[in-house]
Design an enzyme around this catalytic site. Structure first.
Site, PDB file in Angstrom:
ATOM      1  N   CYS A 142       0.827  -1.218   0.000  1.00  0.00           N
ATOM      2  CA  CYS A 142       0.000   0.000   0.000  1.00  0.00           C
ATOM      3  C   CYS A 142       0.865   1.275   0.000  1.00  0.00           C
ATOM      4  O   CYS A 142       1.535   1.544  -0.978  1.00  0.00           O
ATOM      5  CB  CYS A 142      -0.984  -0.023   1.165  1.00  0.00           C
ATOM      6  SG  CYS A 142      -2.383   1.118   0.907  1.00  0.00           S
ATOM      7  N   HIS A 235      -4.365  -4.595   0.601  1.00  0.00           N
ATOM      8  CA  HIS A 235      -3.990  -5.139   1.911  1.00  0.00           C
ATOM      9  C   HIS A 235      -4.477  -6.574   2.043  1.00  0.00           C
ATOM     10  O   HIS A 235      -5.364  -6.864   2.857  1.00  0.00           O
ATOM     11  CB  HIS A 235      -4.603  -4.292   3.025  1.00  0.00           C
ATOM     12  CG  HIS A 235      -3.918  -2.993   3.266  1.00  0.00           C
ATOM     13  ND1 HIS A 235      -2.723  -2.888   3.936  1.00  0.00           N
ATOM     14  CD2 HIS A 235      -4.261  -1.727   2.933  1.00  0.00           C
ATOM     15  CE1 HIS A 235      -2.356  -1.621   4.017  1.00  0.00           C
ATOM     16  NE2 HIS A 235      -3.276  -0.891   3.410  1.00  0.00           N
ATOM     17  N   GLU A 237      -3.142  -8.793   3.606  1.00  0.00           N
ATOM     18  CA  GLU A 237      -2.833  -9.271   4.961  1.00  0.00           C
ATOM     19  C   GLU A 237      -3.915  -8.925   5.976  1.00  0.00           C
ATOM     20  O   GLU A 237      -3.904  -9.441   7.106  1.00  0.00           O
ATOM     21  CB  GLU A 237      -1.489  -8.690   5.432  1.00  0.00           C
ATOM     22  CG  GLU A 237      -1.528  -7.258   5.938  1.00  0.00           C
ATOM     23  CD  GLU A 237      -1.585  -6.194   4.859  1.00  0.00           C
ATOM     24  OE1 GLU A 237      -1.559  -5.000   5.202  1.00  0.00           O
ATOM     25  OE2 GLU A 237      -1.626  -6.565   3.666  1.00  0.00           O
TER      26      GLU A 237
END
Length: 307
Positions: A142, A235, A237
Protein backbone atom coordinates in the site's frame (compact mmCIF):
# COMPACT_ATOMS: atom_id res chain seq x y z
CA UNK A 1 8.59 -25.58 8.77
CA UNK A 2 8.01 -22.72 11.19
CA UNK A 3 8.75 -19.06 11.43
CA UNK A 4 11.31 -18.07 14.04
CA UNK A 5 10.64 -15.03 16.18
CA UNK A 6 11.72 -13.74 19.61
CA UNK A 7 10.48 -16.03 22.38
CA UNK A 8 8.34 -13.46 24.23
CA UNK A 9 6.70 -11.78 21.21
CA UNK A 10 2.97 -11.42 22.07
CA UNK A 11 1.96 -12.40 18.54
CA UNK A 12 3.13 -15.96 19.27
CA UNK A 13 0.15 -16.61 21.54
CA UNK A 14 -2.32 -15.56 18.86
CA UNK A 15 -0.63 -17.68 16.19
CA UNK A 16 -0.40 -20.75 18.42
CA UNK A 17 -4.16 -20.58 19.04
CA UNK A 18 -4.56 -20.77 15.26
CA UNK A 19 -2.36 -23.91 15.23
CA UNK A 20 0.41 -22.08 13.39
CA UNK A 21 3.83 -23.53 14.21
CA UNK A 22 6.06 -20.82 15.60
CA UNK A 23 9.58 -21.75 16.67
CA UNK A 24 11.34 -19.74 19.34
CA UNK A 25 15.01 -18.83 19.13
CA UNK A 26 16.22 -21.59 21.49
CA UNK A 27 14.80 -24.42 19.41
CA UNK A 28 15.79 -22.85 16.11
CA UNK A 29 19.43 -22.67 17.20
CA UNK A 30 19.53 -26.48 17.34
CA UNK A 31 18.51 -26.91 13.69
CA UNK A 32 21.29 -27.33 11.13
CA UNK A 33 19.73 -25.39 8.28
CA UNK A 34 20.21 -22.10 6.47
CA UNK A 35 16.92 -20.29 7.20
CA UNK A 36 15.66 -17.35 5.20
CA UNK A 37 16.36 -14.01 6.82
CA UNK A 38 13.32 -11.73 6.54
CA UNK A 39 13.12 -8.15 7.82
CA UNK A 40 9.76 -6.41 8.31
CA UNK A 41 9.73 -2.60 8.35
CA UNK A 42 6.47 -2.07 10.23
CA UNK A 43 5.12 1.44 9.63
CA UNK A 44 1.55 0.72 10.75
CA UNK A 45 0.31 2.43 13.95
CA UNK A 46 -0.95 -0.75 15.64
CA UNK A 47 2.21 -2.76 15.21
CA UNK A 48 1.03 -5.76 17.21
CA UNK A 49 -1.88 -6.38 14.83
CA UNK A 50 0.32 -6.09 11.75
CA UNK A 51 2.86 -8.48 13.29
CA UNK A 52 0.18 -11.16 13.64
CA UNK A 53 -1.18 -10.57 10.13
CA UNK A 54 2.20 -10.85 8.41
CA UNK A 55 3.59 -13.68 10.53
CA UNK A 56 0.43 -15.68 9.80
CA UNK A 57 1.09 -15.37 6.07
CA UNK A 58 4.81 -16.04 6.28
CA UNK A 59 4.13 -19.26 8.20
CA UNK A 60 2.34 -20.87 5.24
CA UNK A 61 5.49 -22.37 3.73
CA UNK A 62 7.80 -25.38 4.30
CA UNK A 63 10.74 -23.02 4.73
CA UNK A 64 12.29 -22.02 8.03
CA UNK A 65 12.31 -18.25 8.35
CA UNK A 66 14.04 -15.94 10.78
CA UNK A 67 11.93 -12.79 11.16
CA UNK A 68 13.18 -9.48 12.54
CA UNK A 69 11.24 -6.25 12.94
CA UNK A 70 12.37 -2.72 12.11
CA UNK A 71 10.72 0.58 12.98
CA UNK A 72 11.36 4.17 11.96
CA UNK A 73 13.43 5.63 14.79
CA UNK A 74 12.78 9.19 13.58
CA UNK A 75 9.03 8.81 14.18
CA UNK A 76 7.30 8.87 17.57
CA UNK A 77 4.95 5.90 17.76
CA UNK A 78 1.76 6.62 19.73
CA UNK A 79 -0.06 3.29 19.44
CA UNK A 80 2.73 0.90 20.41
CA UNK A 81 4.59 1.03 23.71
CA UNK A 82 8.27 1.90 23.87
CA UNK A 83 8.75 -1.29 25.87
CA UNK A 84 7.47 -3.35 22.93
CA UNK A 85 9.62 -1.46 20.43
CA UNK A 86 12.74 -1.71 22.57
CA UNK A 87 12.25 -5.42 23.12
CA UNK A 88 11.24 -6.66 19.69
CA UNK A 89 12.27 -4.02 17.14
CA UNK A 90 15.54 -2.83 15.66
CA UNK A 91 16.48 0.62 14.50
CA UNK A 92 18.16 1.00 11.12
CA UNK A 93 21.59 1.65 12.63
CA UNK A 94 21.43 -1.81 14.21
CA UNK A 95 20.78 -3.70 10.95
CA UNK A 96 22.52 -1.64 8.27
CA UNK A 97 25.54 -3.97 8.19
CA UNK A 98 23.38 -7.09 7.86
CA UNK A 99 21.99 -8.82 4.76
CA UNK A 100 18.50 -10.20 4.24
CA UNK A 101 16.83 -12.55 1.79
CA UNK A 102 13.61 -10.56 1.94
CA UNK A 103 12.24 -7.25 3.19
CA UNK A 104 8.58 -6.37 3.72
CA UNK A 105 7.66 -2.68 3.93
CA UNK A 106 4.15 -2.15 5.28
CA UNK A 107 1.64 0.55 4.57
CA UNK A 108 1.05 3.61 6.73
CA UNK A 109 -2.03 5.86 7.11
CA UNK A 110 -0.26 8.93 5.75
CA UNK A 111 -0.86 8.71 2.02
CA UNK A 112 -2.48 12.14 1.83
CA UNK A 113 0.82 13.78 2.82
CA UNK A 114 3.55 14.55 0.26
CA UNK A 115 6.34 12.02 0.71
CA UNK A 116 8.90 14.65 1.66
CA UNK A 117 6.66 15.92 4.49
CA UNK A 118 6.60 12.55 6.26
CA UNK A 119 8.75 12.93 9.36
CA UNK A 120 10.72 9.74 8.70
CA UNK A 121 11.07 10.16 4.92
CA UNK A 122 14.85 10.74 5.05
CA UNK A 123 15.25 7.58 7.10
CA UNK A 124 13.07 5.64 4.67
CA UNK A 125 15.18 6.87 1.77
CA UNK A 126 18.25 5.46 3.52
CA UNK A 127 16.47 2.12 3.93
CA UNK A 128 15.42 2.06 0.27
CA UNK A 129 18.99 2.85 -0.79
CA UNK A 130 20.43 0.23 1.57
CA UNK A 131 17.98 -2.42 0.35
CA UNK A 132 19.49 -2.32 -3.15
CA UNK A 133 22.69 -3.93 -1.85
CA UNK A 134 21.58 -5.70 1.32
CA UNK A 135 18.21 -7.30 0.43
CA UNK A 136 17.49 -9.80 -2.32
CA UNK A 137 13.75 -9.18 -2.80
CA UNK A 138 11.47 -6.53 -1.30
CA UNK A 139 7.68 -6.71 -0.95
CA UNK A 140 6.02 -3.29 -0.59
CA UNK A 141 2.45 -2.88 0.71
CA UNK A 142 0.00 0.00 0.00
CA UNK A 143 1.67 3.29 1.07
CA UNK A 144 4.95 1.39 1.26
CA UNK A 145 4.37 0.44 -2.40
CA UNK A 146 3.65 4.03 -3.40
CA UNK A 147 6.73 5.24 -1.51
CA UNK A 148 8.91 2.57 -3.11
CA UNK A 149 7.72 3.40 -6.62
CA UNK A 150 8.31 7.08 -5.95
CA UNK A 151 11.83 6.56 -4.60
CA UNK A 152 13.03 3.94 -7.10
CA UNK A 153 11.19 5.11 -10.24
CA UNK A 154 10.00 8.67 -9.55
CA UNK A 155 6.35 7.58 -9.96
CA UNK A 156 3.88 9.98 -8.38
CA UNK A 157 0.75 9.16 -6.37
CA UNK A 158 -2.55 10.93 -7.02
CA UNK A 159 -5.26 11.96 -4.56
CA UNK A 160 -8.62 10.24 -5.02
CA UNK A 161 -11.88 12.16 -4.76
CA UNK A 162 -12.86 9.98 -1.78
CA UNK A 163 -11.38 7.15 0.25
CA UNK A 164 -11.20 3.81 -1.53
CA UNK A 165 -12.26 1.19 1.01
CA UNK A 166 -13.69 -2.27 0.52
CA UNK A 167 -13.23 -5.69 -1.05
CA UNK A 168 -12.72 -5.65 -4.81
CA UNK A 169 -12.37 -8.21 -7.59
CA UNK A 170 -9.04 -8.27 -9.43
CA UNK A 171 -7.92 -9.78 -12.70
CA UNK A 172 -4.60 -11.56 -13.10
CA UNK A 173 -2.86 -10.00 -16.11
CA UNK A 174 0.40 -11.95 -16.08
CA UNK A 175 -0.29 -15.55 -14.97
CA UNK A 176 3.17 -16.72 -16.08
CA UNK A 177 4.82 -14.77 -13.27
CA UNK A 178 5.80 -17.18 -10.49
CA UNK A 179 4.42 -14.91 -7.77
CA UNK A 180 0.94 -15.52 -9.25
CA UNK A 181 1.39 -19.27 -9.70
CA UNK A 182 -1.79 -21.11 -8.71
CA UNK A 183 -4.01 -18.01 -8.83
CA UNK A 184 -7.39 -18.13 -10.50
CA UNK A 185 -8.11 -15.60 -13.23
CA UNK A 186 -9.84 -13.40 -10.64
CA UNK A 187 -9.36 -12.95 -6.90
CA UNK A 188 -10.61 -10.67 -4.13
CA UNK A 189 -8.50 -8.26 -2.08
CA UNK A 190 -9.09 -5.39 0.37
CA UNK A 191 -8.11 -1.78 -0.36
CA UNK A 192 -8.00 1.11 2.08
CA UNK A 193 -6.42 4.32 0.79
CA UNK A 194 -6.92 7.91 -0.32
CA UNK A 195 -4.43 7.88 -3.19
CA UNK A 196 -3.55 5.85 -6.26
CA UNK A 197 -0.74 5.11 -8.66
CA UNK A 198 -1.70 5.22 -12.33
CA UNK A 199 -1.18 2.28 -14.65
CA UNK A 200 -0.02 4.61 -17.44
CA UNK A 201 2.90 5.76 -15.25
CA UNK A 202 3.95 2.16 -14.54
CA UNK A 203 3.88 1.33 -18.25
CA UNK A 204 6.49 4.03 -18.92
CA UNK A 205 9.07 2.10 -16.88
CA UNK A 206 10.58 -0.77 -18.88
CA UNK A 207 11.62 -2.85 -15.87
CA UNK A 208 8.13 -2.79 -14.31
CA UNK A 209 5.03 -4.77 -15.25
CA UNK A 210 1.44 -4.58 -14.03
CA UNK A 211 0.57 -8.08 -12.80
CA UNK A 212 -2.97 -7.63 -11.44
CA UNK A 213 -5.57 -4.89 -11.41
CA UNK A 214 -9.19 -4.14 -10.57
CA UNK A 215 -11.75 -2.39 -12.74
CA UNK A 216 -13.05 -0.60 -9.63
CA UNK A 217 -9.94 -0.21 -7.46
CA UNK A 218 -7.22 0.17 -10.09
CA UNK A 219 -3.73 -1.27 -9.74
CA UNK A 220 -3.14 -4.11 -7.34
CA UNK A 221 0.23 -5.72 -8.03
CA UNK A 222 3.29 -4.43 -9.87
CA UNK A 223 6.48 -6.43 -10.28
CA UNK A 224 10.05 -5.60 -11.22
CA UNK A 225 11.04 -7.93 -14.05
CA UNK A 226 14.11 -9.07 -12.12
CA UNK A 227 11.77 -10.26 -9.30
CA UNK A 228 13.72 -8.17 -6.80
CA UNK A 229 10.79 -5.88 -5.96
CA UNK A 230 6.99 -6.19 -5.81
CA UNK A 231 4.44 -3.49 -5.08
CA UNK A 232 0.97 -4.41 -3.76
CA UNK A 233 -1.51 -1.53 -3.59
CA UNK A 234 -4.03 -3.38 -1.44
CA UNK A 235 -3.99 -5.14 1.91
CA UNK A 236 -4.28 -8.89 1.46
CA UNK A 237 -2.83 -9.27 4.96
CA UNK A 238 -5.89 -7.63 6.57
CA UNK A 239 -7.99 -9.58 9.06
CA UNK A 240 -11.73 -10.08 8.72
CA UNK A 241 -12.51 -7.04 10.86
CA UNK A 242 -9.68 -4.64 9.92
CA UNK A 243 -11.76 -2.58 7.50
CA UNK A 244 -14.59 -2.54 10.04
CA UNK A 245 -12.26 -1.15 12.71
CA UNK A 246 -10.99 1.52 10.31
CA UNK A 247 -14.55 2.46 9.34
CA UNK A 248 -15.66 2.75 12.97
CA UNK A 249 -12.53 4.75 13.84
CA UNK A 250 -13.24 7.24 11.04
CA UNK A 251 -16.86 7.57 12.12
CA UNK A 252 -15.84 8.31 15.72
CA UNK A 253 -13.43 10.97 14.48
CA UNK A 254 -16.19 12.60 12.45
CA UNK A 255 -14.47 11.81 9.17
CA UNK A 256 -17.00 11.57 6.35
CA UNK A 257 -16.59 8.10 4.96
CA UNK A 258 -18.65 5.64 2.96
CA UNK A 259 -19.36 2.10 4.12
CA UNK A 260 -16.60 -0.18 2.75
CA UNK A 261 -17.71 -1.56 -0.61
CA UNK A 262 -18.59 -5.25 -0.96
CA UNK A 263 -17.65 -5.83 2.67
CA UNK A 264 -20.59 -6.05 5.09
CA UNK A 265 -23.32 -8.55 4.07
CA UNK A 266 -26.01 -6.51 2.31
CA UNK A 267 -24.12 -3.37 3.49
CA UNK A 268 -25.46 -3.99 6.98
CA UNK A 269 -22.73 -2.75 9.35
CA UNK A 270 -24.18 -4.85 12.18
CA UNK A 271 -23.36 -8.09 10.34
CA UNK A 272 -20.02 -9.89 10.47
CA UNK A 273 -18.03 -9.49 7.22
CA UNK A 274 -17.15 -12.67 5.35
CA UNK A 275 -13.44 -13.49 5.02
CA UNK A 276 -12.96 -13.96 1.27
CA UNK A 277 -9.33 -13.01 0.53
CA UNK A 278 -7.02 -14.99 2.81
CA UNK A 279 -6.56 -17.84 0.33
CA UNK A 280 -5.12 -15.35 -2.18
CA UNK A 281 -3.07 -13.74 0.59
CA UNK A 282 -1.48 -17.03 1.66
CA UNK A 283 -0.71 -17.97 -1.93
CA UNK A 284 0.82 -14.59 -2.81
CA UNK A 285 3.18 -14.48 0.17
CA UNK A 286 4.10 -18.17 -0.17
CA UNK A 287 4.91 -17.66 -3.84
CA UNK A 288 7.02 -14.59 -3.02
CA UNK A 289 9.00 -16.52 -0.42
CA UNK A 290 9.43 -19.63 -2.54
CA UNK A 291 9.99 -18.31 -6.06
CA UNK A 292 11.21 -14.72 -5.70
CA UNK A 293 13.31 -15.29 -2.58
CA UNK A 294 14.25 -18.89 -1.70
CA UNK A 295 14.94 -20.23 -5.18
CA UNK A 296 17.07 -17.26 -6.25
CA UNK A 297 18.71 -15.70 -3.21
CA UNK A 298 22.45 -16.42 -2.77
CA UNK A 299 23.41 -18.85 -0.02
CA UNK A 300 26.00 -16.35 1.17
CA UNK A 301 24.01 -13.14 1.46
CA UNK A 302 27.09 -10.95 1.45
CA UNK A 303 27.32 -11.74 -2.27
CA UNK A 304 24.53 -9.19 -2.73
CA UNK A 305 27.19 -6.47 -2.54
CA UNK A 306 28.85 -7.81 -5.68
CA UNK A 307 25.67 -7.91 -7.76
Amino acid sequence: MPIRVPKELPAIKVLEKEKIFVMDEDRAMRQDIRPLEILILNLMPKKNETEVQLLRLLSNTPLQINVEFLHASTHETKNTSNEHLNRFYHEFEEVKEKFYDGLIITGAPIEQMPFEEVDYWSELEMIFRWSKTHVFSTFHICWGAQAGLYYHHNIEKYLLTEKLSGIYSHEVLSPTWSILKGFDDCFLAPHSRYTEVKKSDIQKIDELEVLAESEEAGLFLVGNKNHRAFYAMGHLEYDRDTLQQEFERDMKKGIKTETPSNYFPKDDTSKIPKLRWHMAASLLFSNWLNYAVYQNTPYNLSELLSE
